[in-house]
Design an enzyme around this catalytic site. Structure first.
Site, PDB file in Angstrom:
ATOM      1  N   ARG A   7      22.006   1.496  24.476  1.00 36.52           N
ATOM      2  CA  ARG A   7      20.867   0.582  24.579  1.00 36.52           C
ATOM      3  C   ARG A   7      19.635   1.188  23.915  1.00 36.52           C
ATOM      4  NH1 ARG A   7      20.845   0.168  30.905  1.00 36.52           N
ATOM      5  NH2 ARG A   7      21.060   2.393  30.466  1.00 36.52           N
ATOM      6  N   CYS A  55       2.163   2.463   6.234  1.00 36.89           N
ATOM      7  CA  CYS A  55       2.397   1.244   7.014  1.00 36.89           C
ATOM      8  C   CYS A  55       2.128   1.345   8.513  1.00 36.89           C
ATOM      9  CB  CYS A  55       3.831   0.773   6.807  1.00 36.89           C
ATOM     10  SG  CYS A  55       4.034   0.013   5.197  1.00 36.89           S
ATOM     11  N   LYS A  67      13.072  11.591  16.294  1.00 38.44           N
ATOM     12  CA  LYS A  67      12.775  12.972  15.901  1.00 38.44           C
ATOM     13  C   LYS A  67      11.325  13.300  16.207  1.00 38.44           C
ATOM     14  CE  LYS A  67      15.931  13.951  12.195  1.00 38.44           C
ATOM     15  NZ  LYS A  67      16.004  12.761  11.340  1.00 38.44           N
ATOM     16  N   LYS A  77       7.340  -8.487  10.785  1.00 38.78           N
ATOM     17  CA  LYS A  77       7.099  -7.264  10.017  1.00 38.78           C
ATOM     18  C   LYS A  77       6.189  -6.304  10.805  1.00 38.78           C
ATOM     19  CE  LYS A  77       6.334  -4.314   6.753  1.00 38.78           C
ATOM     20  NZ  LYS A  77       6.937  -3.786   5.571  1.00 38.78           N
ATOM     21  N   LYS A 131       6.750  12.225   4.329  1.00 40.44           N
ATOM     22  CA  LYS A 131       8.139  12.438   4.732  1.00 40.44           C
ATOM     23  C   LYS A 131       8.871  12.987   3.522  1.00 40.44           C
ATOM     24  CE  LYS A 131      10.885   8.738   4.890  1.00 40.44           C
ATOM     25  NZ  LYS A 131      11.423   7.353   5.007  1.00 40.44           N
ATOM     26  N   ASN A 164      -1.642  -3.876  -2.523  1.00 36.93           N
ATOM     27  CA  ASN A 164      -1.924  -3.141  -1.292  1.00 36.93           C
ATOM     28  C   ASN A 164      -2.899  -3.898  -0.384  1.00 36.93           C
ATOM     29  OD1 ASN A 164      -3.323  -2.511  -3.662  1.00 36.93           O
ATOM     30  ND2 ASN A 164      -4.260  -0.717  -2.738  1.00 36.93           N
ATOM     31  N   GLU A 210       8.926  -6.742   3.469  1.00 32.38           N
ATOM     32  CA  GLU A 210       9.791  -5.666   2.997  1.00 32.38           C
ATOM     33  C   GLU A 210      10.048  -4.686   4.123  1.00 32.38           C
ATOM     34  OE1 GLU A 210      11.416  -5.484  -0.005  1.00 32.38           O
ATOM     35  OE2 GLU A 210      12.296  -4.185   1.508  1.00 32.38           O
ATOM     36  N   PHE A 211      11.299  -4.314   4.310  1.00 30.63           N
ATOM     37  CA  PHE A 211      11.626  -3.359   5.365  1.00 30.63           C
ATOM     38  C   PHE A 211      12.091  -2.014   4.817  1.00 30.63           C
ATOM     39  CE2 PHE A 211      12.225  -7.542   7.430  1.00 30.63           C
ATOM     40  CZ  PHE A 211      11.321  -7.395   8.466  1.00 30.63           C
TER      41      PHE A 211
HETATM   42  C1  UDX Z   1       3.029  -2.203  -0.217  1.00 31.34           C
HETATM   43  C2  UDX Z   1       2.579  -3.513   0.371  1.00 31.34           C
HETATM   44  O1  UDX Z   1       2.097  -4.316  -0.606  1.00 31.34           O
HETATM   45  C3  UDX Z   1       1.676  -3.270   1.529  1.00 31.34           C
HETATM   46  O2  UDX Z   1       1.173  -4.432   2.062  1.00 31.34           O
HETATM   47  C4  UDX Z   1       2.566  -2.608   2.500  1.00 31.34           C
HETATM   48  O3  UDX Z   1       1.971  -2.510   3.740  1.00 31.34           O
HETATM   49  C5  UDX Z   1       2.909  -1.253   1.968  1.00 31.34           C
HETATM   50  O4  UDX Z   1       3.583  -1.389   0.785  1.00 31.34           O
HETATM   51  P1  UDX Z   1       2.540  -0.426  -1.903  1.00 31.34           P
HETATM   52  O5  UDX Z   1       3.501  -0.991  -2.875  1.00 31.34           O
HETATM   53  O6  UDX Z   1       2.964   0.762  -1.138  1.00 31.34           O
HETATM   54  O7  UDX Z   1       2.097  -1.554  -0.895  1.00 31.34           O
HETATM   55  O8  UDX Z   1       1.115  -0.215  -2.508  1.00 31.34           O
HETATM   56  P2  UDX Z   1       0.694   0.507  -3.809  1.00 31.34           P
HETATM   57  O9  UDX Z   1       1.702   1.539  -4.180  1.00 31.34           O
HETATM   58  O10 UDX Z   1      -0.720   0.866  -3.614  1.00 31.34           O
HETATM   59  O11 UDX Z   1       0.816  -0.643  -4.924  1.00 31.34           O
HETATM   60  C6  UDX Z   1       0.004  -1.737  -5.041  1.00 31.34           C
HETATM   61  C7  UDX Z   1      -0.255  -2.002  -6.529  1.00 31.34           C
HETATM   62  O12 UDX Z   1      -0.947  -3.235  -6.668  1.00 31.34           O
HETATM   63  C8  UDX Z   1      -1.113  -0.942  -7.219  1.00 31.34           C
HETATM   64  O13 UDX Z   1      -0.414  -0.432  -8.323  1.00 31.34           O
HETATM   65  C9  UDX Z   1      -2.369  -1.710  -7.657  1.00 31.34           C
HETATM   66  O14 UDX Z   1      -2.896  -1.269  -8.890  1.00 31.34           O
HETATM   67  C10 UDX Z   1      -1.855  -3.120  -7.741  1.00 31.34           C
HETATM   68  N1  UDX Z   1      -2.893  -4.150  -7.620  1.00 31.34           N
HETATM   69  C11 UDX Z   1      -3.774  -4.132  -6.601  1.00 31.34           C
HETATM   70  C12 UDX Z   1      -2.953  -5.172  -8.559  1.00 31.34           C
HETATM   71  O15 UDX Z   1      -2.172  -5.198  -9.514  1.00 31.34           O
HETATM   72  N2  UDX Z   1      -3.897  -6.144  -8.409  1.00 31.34           N
HETATM   73  C13 UDX Z   1      -4.803  -6.145  -7.413  1.00 31.34           C
HETATM   74  O16 UDX Z   1      -5.658  -7.031  -7.329  1.00 31.34           O
HETATM   75  C14 UDX Z   1      -4.738  -5.085  -6.471  1.00 31.34           C
HETATM   76  C1  UDX Z   2       8.272   2.297   7.433  1.00 30.27           C
HETATM   77  C2  UDX Z   2       9.407   1.434   8.002  1.00 30.27           C
HETATM   78  O1  UDX Z   2      10.492   2.291   8.398  1.00 30.27           O
HETATM   79  C3  UDX Z   2       9.874   0.428   6.970  1.00 30.27           C
HETATM   80  O2  UDX Z   2      10.859  -0.425   7.526  1.00 30.27           O
HETATM   81  C4  UDX Z   2       8.676  -0.393   6.516  1.00 30.27           C
HETATM   82  O3  UDX Z   2       9.051  -1.306   5.512  1.00 30.27           O
HETATM   83  C5  UDX Z   2       7.570   0.502   6.008  1.00 30.27           C
HETATM   84  O4  UDX Z   2       7.211   1.463   6.994  1.00 30.27           O
HETATM   85  P1  UDX Z   2       8.100   4.381   5.799  1.00 30.27           P
HETATM   86  O5  UDX Z   2       6.712   4.514   6.318  1.00 30.27           O
HETATM   87  O6  UDX Z   2       8.312   4.362   4.335  1.00 30.27           O
HETATM   88  O7  UDX Z   2       8.783   3.053   6.357  1.00 30.27           O
HETATM   89  O8  UDX Z   2       8.985   5.596   6.379  1.00 30.27           O
HETATM   90  P2  UDX Z   2       9.649   5.915   7.808  1.00 30.27           P
HETATM   91  O9  UDX Z   2      10.982   6.479   7.542  1.00 30.27           O
HETATM   92  O10 UDX Z   2       9.582   4.776   8.726  1.00 30.27           O
HETATM   93  O11 UDX Z   2       8.743   7.121   8.351  1.00 30.27           O
HETATM   94  C6  UDX Z   2       7.406   6.938   8.774  1.00 30.27           C
HETATM   95  C7  UDX Z   2       6.870   8.224   9.374  1.00 30.27           C
HETATM   96  O12 UDX Z   2       7.493   8.499  10.630  1.00 30.27           O
HETATM   97  C8  UDX Z   2       7.092   9.471   8.531  1.00 30.27           C
HETATM   98  O13 UDX Z   2       5.950  10.274   8.564  1.00 30.27           O
HETATM   99  C9  UDX Z   2       8.253  10.144   9.221  1.00 30.27           C
HETATM  100  O14 UDX Z   2       8.300  11.529   8.989  1.00 30.27           O
HETATM  101  C10 UDX Z   2       7.956   9.828  10.668  1.00 30.27           C
HETATM  102  N1  UDX Z   2       9.142   9.898  11.554  1.00 30.27           N
HETATM  103  C11 UDX Z   2      10.199   9.060  11.352  1.00 30.27           C
HETATM  104  C12 UDX Z   2       9.153  10.782  12.632  1.00 30.27           C
HETATM  105  O15 UDX Z   2       8.211  11.546  12.838  1.00 30.27           O
HETATM  106  N2  UDX Z   2      10.246  10.797  13.464  1.00 30.27           N
HETATM  107  C13 UDX Z   2      11.317   9.967  13.286  1.00 30.27           C
HETATM  108  O16 UDX Z   2      12.260  10.024  14.087  1.00 30.27           O
HETATM  109  C14 UDX Z   2      11.286   9.068  12.191  1.00 30.27           C
END
Ligand code: UDX
Ligand code: UDX
Length: 459
Positions: free
Chosen positions: A257, A273, A264, A217, A336, A92, A162-163
């Site tokens: 477009r 993110c 939404k 990203k 969400k 993270n 990652e997307f």
């Molecule tokens: C990811 C991406 O890495 C972040 O940059 C992006 O913006 C959001 O998604 P995510 O997988 O959601 O993060 O984070 P989290 O679920 O907090 O997982 C990170 C893991 O890394 C945790 O389990 C934590 O324990 C681990 N970690 C952290 C390590 O193993 N070593 C470290 O030094 C720090």
């Molecule tokens: C987002 C990006 O979509 C993904 O590509 C990236 O890798 C990580 O960040 P995530 O945050 O997991 O993914 O979910 P997303 O579906 O994008 O929703 C983000 C937030 O926007 C949620 O709270 C969702 O409820 C809100 N949302 C989404 C709205 O309020 N209206 C919409 O039309 C779409």
């Protein structure tokens, strides 16, 4: 070099699902996911797949299929680094809570720790892949740490953002719009492209320089969040003019477009993110003295904060300007639907605001526990832990959560909320019975027919 073993540091929402899919699609590659958190690794290894630390539709099935065959979860980070030819960093990168860039910049300490760990233990050449979202030019920092170890081990750094979106992660991974690989070494890029190539068409695998990949990203997330803030801004105008935001979204979305997705109107976006990445973008722009660019993107966050506050304010003013001592039932706490992730969820901020007004809140979310709700609120430090646990609690069932409440606030768009017995809920609520639908998921006329005073976003 042939890639036979890969590892991923960070068993989170990104690392877990991504590696599970890579393992499924590359049965000849051994994939090990490591993490410093023993509890999390134990949960990933739990024989009861419903106990995995992350809820994602379809994930448990893939883990069951591959775990112990070519997918492994471990806390032995050094061993995994040592034996792997390719290492993903997926830890993270939260917004900094201290020092320079506090509240804006990404905290890279975990990424740096990983780089140092790799530098310390690697005895053979490695490809290091950044999966965490990082500020532009982070690869440079990782490279500098890895290149100054004093050994003659060679490191190639790739950026592979990652997307995936939570709640649809498995589908997003299996059918990506594109895969992005940024790097200098063509050979390293092709190694990673081959791994994705086992299920993704080559023309969907983009190769760019590292900086473009890192910035893409942040830009993708900023654009997505901007669409939500744009429609949410219009939702407020709709409420004043009797236009209907759903109709406006449909009408503009049919313009090819503009496109129909991500329009939404809601109580505000959350998730780990969007806010973090925009703050990061703003911070980077300011660091180059690009004030107009920074202000432009910062407004996306300002509007989102406004939307959350506006929702809470509207609830209070509708309830005759006070919620003190009144019971409010929340449906949903996750940011969400289809995820147990609550990071930056609008529910947290709306609850905090209502608790300041002395409301009493009960919550029902199909995937979020009372413990998590308490943690989320305690983290804000607005009041004592004892007060939080007195004022807000999760209920076991939706009907229990909504019994005797003055108002229902819908915070997450879980499908099951639409299927509840709303007549029964109405009967058991205080009258007049209010619904504040922060996700526009219920049918307005149906709710009014039952007797509810129904308010939604942008109508
Ligand atoms: C990811 C991406 O890495 C972040 O940059 C992006 O913006 C959001 O998604 P995510 O997988 O959601 O993060 O984070 P989290 O679920 O907090 O997982 C990170 C893991 O890394 C945790 O389990 C934590 O324990 C681990 N970690 C952290 C390590 O193993 N070593 C470290 O030094 C720090
Ligand atoms: C987002 C990006 O979509 C993904 O590509 C990236 O890798 C990580 O960040 P995530 O945050 O997991 O993914 O979910 P997303 O579906 O994008 O929703 C983000 C937030 O926007 C949620 O709270 C969702 O409820 C809100 N949302 C989404 C709205 O309020 N209206 C919409 O039309 C779409």
């Amino acid at each position: 070099m042939e890639i036979t073993k890969i590892c991923c540091i960070g068993a989170g929402y990104v690392g877990g699902p991504t590696m599970a899919v890579i393992a499924k699609k590359n049965p000849n590659i051994k994939v090990t996911i490591v993490d410093i958190n023993q509890k999390r690794i134990d949960a990933w290894n739990d024989s009861d797949a419903s106990k995995l630390p992350i809820y994602e539709p379809g994930l448990a099935e893939i883990v069951k299929e591959t775990r112990g065959k070519n997918l492994f979860f471990s806390t032995n980070i050094d061993q995994a680094i040592n034996e792997s030819e390719m290492i993903f960093i997926s830890v993270n990168t939260p917004t900094k809570t201290y020092g320079k860039g506090k509240g804006m910049a990404a905290d890279l300490k975990y990424v740096e720790l990983c780089a140092r760990n790799i530098a310390d233990v690697a005895k053979s050449d490695k490809i290091v892949v950044e999966k965490s979202t990082l500020p532009v030019r982070t690869a440079q920092a990782i490279k500098s740490i890895l290149d100054n170890t004093g050994s003659d081990v060679k490191f190639d750094i790739l950026s592979n953002p990652e997307f995936l979106a939570e709640g649809t992660a498995i589908n997003d991974l299996l059918n990506p719009d594109r895969v992005l690989i940024g790097g200098e070494s063509e050979e390293a890029i092709e190694h990673l492209a081959t791994i994705y190539g086992s299920w993704v068409a080559q023309e969907k695998i983009l190769r760019t320089n590292v900086w473009s990949s890192e910035l893409s990203k942040l830009t993708a997330n900023a654009f997505l969040a901007q669409r939500i803030s744009s429609i949410n801004a219009i939702s407020e105008l709709c409420e004043k003019t009797e236009a209907n935001v759903n109709e406006v979204a449909k009408a503009i979305g049919m313009d090819s477009r503009i496109g129909s997705k991500f329009l939404k109107a809601s109580v505000g976006f959350g998730g780990s993110c969007f806010q973090k990445d925009i703050l990061n973008l703003v911070y980077i722009a300011r660091s180059y003295n690009l004030e107009e660019v920074a202000d432009y993107w910062e407004q996306v966050i300002t509007l989102n904060d406004h939307q959350k506050k506006r929702f809470a304010d509207n609830l209070i003013s509708t309830l005759y300007n006070t919620v003190s001592g009144k019971k409010i039932g929340f449906l949903g706490w996750a940011f969400k639907k289809d995820t147990n992730d609550t990071r930056e969820s609008a529910a947290i901020y709306v609850a905090d605001y209502l608790l300041n007004e002395q409301a009493i809140i009960t919550v029902y979310d199909p995937k979020v526990s009372n413990e998590k709700i308490q943690q989320d609120l305690n983290y804000l430090n607005t009041r004592s832990e004892a007060e939080n646990s007195k004022l807000i609690r999760a209920a076991e069932t939706p009907y229990e959560a909504l019994k005797d409440v003055h108002a229902v606030a819908i915070m997450t768009e879980w499908d099951e909320f639409k299927r509840y017995d709303w007549k029964k809920i109405y009967k058991e609520m205080k009258k007049p019975a209010f619904i504040f639908d922060g996700r526009n998921i219920l049918d307005k006329s149906e709710m009014q027919k039952i007797g509810f005073k129904y308010a939604s976003i942008g109508q």
